[in-house]
Each structure stands twice: as C-alpha cells, then as structure tokens.
Design an enzyme around this catalytic site. Structure first.
Site, short mmCIF file in Angstrom:
data_model
loop_
_atom_site.label_atom_id
_atom_site.label_comp_id
_atom_site.label_asym_id
_atom_site.label_seq_id
_atom_site.Cartn_x
_atom_site.Cartn_y
_atom_site.Cartn_z
N LEU A 105 -11.61 -8.09 -13.48
CA LEU A 105 -10.17 -8.23 -13.68
C LEU A 105 -9.83 -8.76 -15.07
O LEU A 105 -8.95 -8.21 -15.75
CB LEU A 105 -9.60 -9.17 -12.61
CG LEU A 105 -9.67 -8.65 -11.17
CD1 LEU A 105 -9.31 -9.77 -10.19
CD2 LEU A 105 -8.74 -7.46 -10.99
N TYR A 106 -10.50 -9.83 -15.48
CA TYR A 106 -10.24 -10.38 -16.82
C TYR A 106 -10.65 -9.41 -17.92
O TYR A 106 -9.84 -9.12 -18.82
CB TYR A 106 -10.97 -11.72 -16.96
CG TYR A 106 -10.96 -12.28 -18.36
CD1 TYR A 106 -9.78 -12.72 -18.94
CD2 TYR A 106 -12.14 -12.38 -19.10
CE1 TYR A 106 -9.76 -13.24 -20.23
CE2 TYR A 106 -12.13 -12.89 -20.39
CZ TYR A 106 -10.94 -13.31 -20.95
OH TYR A 106 -10.93 -13.81 -22.22
#
Length: 281
Positions: A105-106
């Site tokens: 996600l990051y």
C-alpha cells in the site's frame, strides 16, 4: 504539537494545515523560494483510501498550492519502495524502470505520487524527486520505536538471515541531500541518497538497536516462508473482518528481507552531495 515546537525552535514560521487543505498549503507557501514535500502516510498497513488521500491526493494538493503561490522550486521526498516489484535492488540507479505497480500500500501510493511530481515539473515550477534509503538517526519516530516493540514482545526475526546488503541514510545526510536538491537540482530529475557504501543489514540493525541497549536476538525465518506468510496474511485481512494489522506484510518483508542498495553517484556528481555523517559517527 511536537512538530510545531521544533519548527518554532528553529526560528521558522508555523502554519497549521493539512495536505488536503489547498488554502492552508497555498498560504503557507506564499513568499517562499522553495518547498520540500515530506509529508506522507508511511505505515505498512491500513485503509487503501487513506494511503491514496494522503500520499497521492496530498501530493496533488502540494503541487497545486506551489503553483498558486508562485513557488519556483519543489522537492518531493520519495522512497526506494517505489521500485518494489518483488526482486532485490542492487546498487540501483535513478534510471531504473519503475514497475507499473509497486508491491504494498505504501510503495504503490508513493509510486503514484512520484509520477505526479515528475510530471508536474515545468519552467515555472522545477520539481525534483529525492529517494533516501532507510532513514535513521536521533529523534526517529518511525523505525526505532517499531523495532523496540517487536524485540520486547519477542516478535522480531531476521528475514532471510539478515546477511544481505542494505543502503542507509542518516537523517542529517538526508537533510543535506534534500537542501542540495532544492537549491541546485534539475527539474524533473531523481536523486538517490545514502550513507555511502552498503553494509550488512544484520550488522547495521544490531548496532543501531545496541545504541538503545536493545539486543535483537538470533531468531530467523526463511525469506520464502516470510513472503508466503505475508501474502497470506494480507489476503486474509483483506477479506475478513479482522482488527488491527497483519502480523507480517509484504512491504516489511521485501524492504528488510533482501538486498536493498542504491547508487548515490548522481547526487554526488550533480548536487555536490557528500553524506557528511558517517555510519560510525
């Protein structure tokens, strides 16, 4: 509040706001010669919408605010995580291809943000992208606190044995590189920042934790097993109503369980970057 005190103690003006607040961002940038965009949601796990709102839409807001305020230079703080495609990174240079989608996600939200930043560079607003690898140092509120908790709770393991190489970037070296990029960097350029020669990940982390009197132990988990566990855990947390975060994530495994080394030759050549703080210091 802590950040506000730090800004004031440095003799700078505090402007309260949020990366989603275009008016506050624009007002804070008026009269500035340059902007360094370092705000991000840097967690391993969370609501995908939050990562997008902060890291992607927030970057859009910062870019628009810089344009509206007439700021001529903007430095976007990115990360080597934008290159995460599952493979190790070996002395990667800035011209290495970025995957169509980064794993995690990051990393993926930062990849999208970096694309926006580079595309925004123009004669009116020069935008530089800086990728420091594994920022560490006094006052760290991201890496060290997590490691200390993991060791204290008996959850820390060396993924893949920890004998692979890593690049690192002390916070003062990171600031040196960011300032140089902001002052003399070329619009549309990417710059890697490190402490110099790579070193063994296990050696670095053991010494770093040792400064706090923390001993990480010798327990390990094979990289393949850790990858499988992370993929499974994320799948379960993605479909079931489970609270908290998975015990292991793909981002954490890939960033800590295999070689992650960058070449900072370009920054040294074009910016005059030196990395003045040594690992030993």
């Amino acid at each position: 509040v802590k950040a506000e005190r730090a800004v004031r103690s440095a003799g700078a003006k505090v402007v309260r706001g949020d990366v989603s607040d275009l008016a506050a961002m624009t007002e804070g940038m008026r009269g500035c010669d340059a902007v360094v965009h370092s705000a991000a949601l840097a967690d391993d796990w969370g609501d995908p919408a939050n990562f997008h709102a902060v890291n992607v839409e927030g970057t859009k807001t910062v870019i628009q605010a810089a344009r509206d305020a007439g700021v001529p230079r903007l430095t976007h703080v990115s990360t080597e995580a934008v290159l995460l495609d599952g493979n190790p990174l070996h002395l990667v240079t800035e011209d290495a291809p970025v995957p169509e989608r980064a794993i995690g996600l990051y990393p993926e939200s930062k990849r999208q943000a970096e694309v926006l930043a580079l595309a925004a560079s123009s004669p009116e607003l020069a935008v530089m992208v800086v990728r420091p690898r594994l920022i560490w140092g006094h006052g760290d509120t991201t890496l060290m606190p997590v490691l200390r908790v993991m060791v204290a709770e008996g959850r820390f393991r060396w993924v893949g044995g920890g004998r692979h190489l890593t690049s690192t970037c002390h916070v003062r070296n990171c600031c040196e590189g960011l300032l140089l990029a902001t002052r003399v960097g070329k619009g549309g350029a990417i710059y890697h920042l490190t402490d110099g020669d790579p070193l063994e990940f296990r050696t670095f982390l053991t010494q770093l934790l040792g400064t706090q009197g923390v001993v990480p132990g010798k327990g390990g988990v094979p990289l393949g097993l850790a990858r499988a566990a992370a993929w499974t855990a994320e799948a379960l947390w993605g479909v079931l109503p489970l609270s908290g975060a998975p015990p292991i994530t793909r981002t954490a495994v890939l960033l800590s369980g295999q070689e992650m080394t960058l070449s900072d030759t370009k920054a040294r050549r074009e910016l005059g970057y030196q990395g003045l703080v040594s690992l030993a210091e």
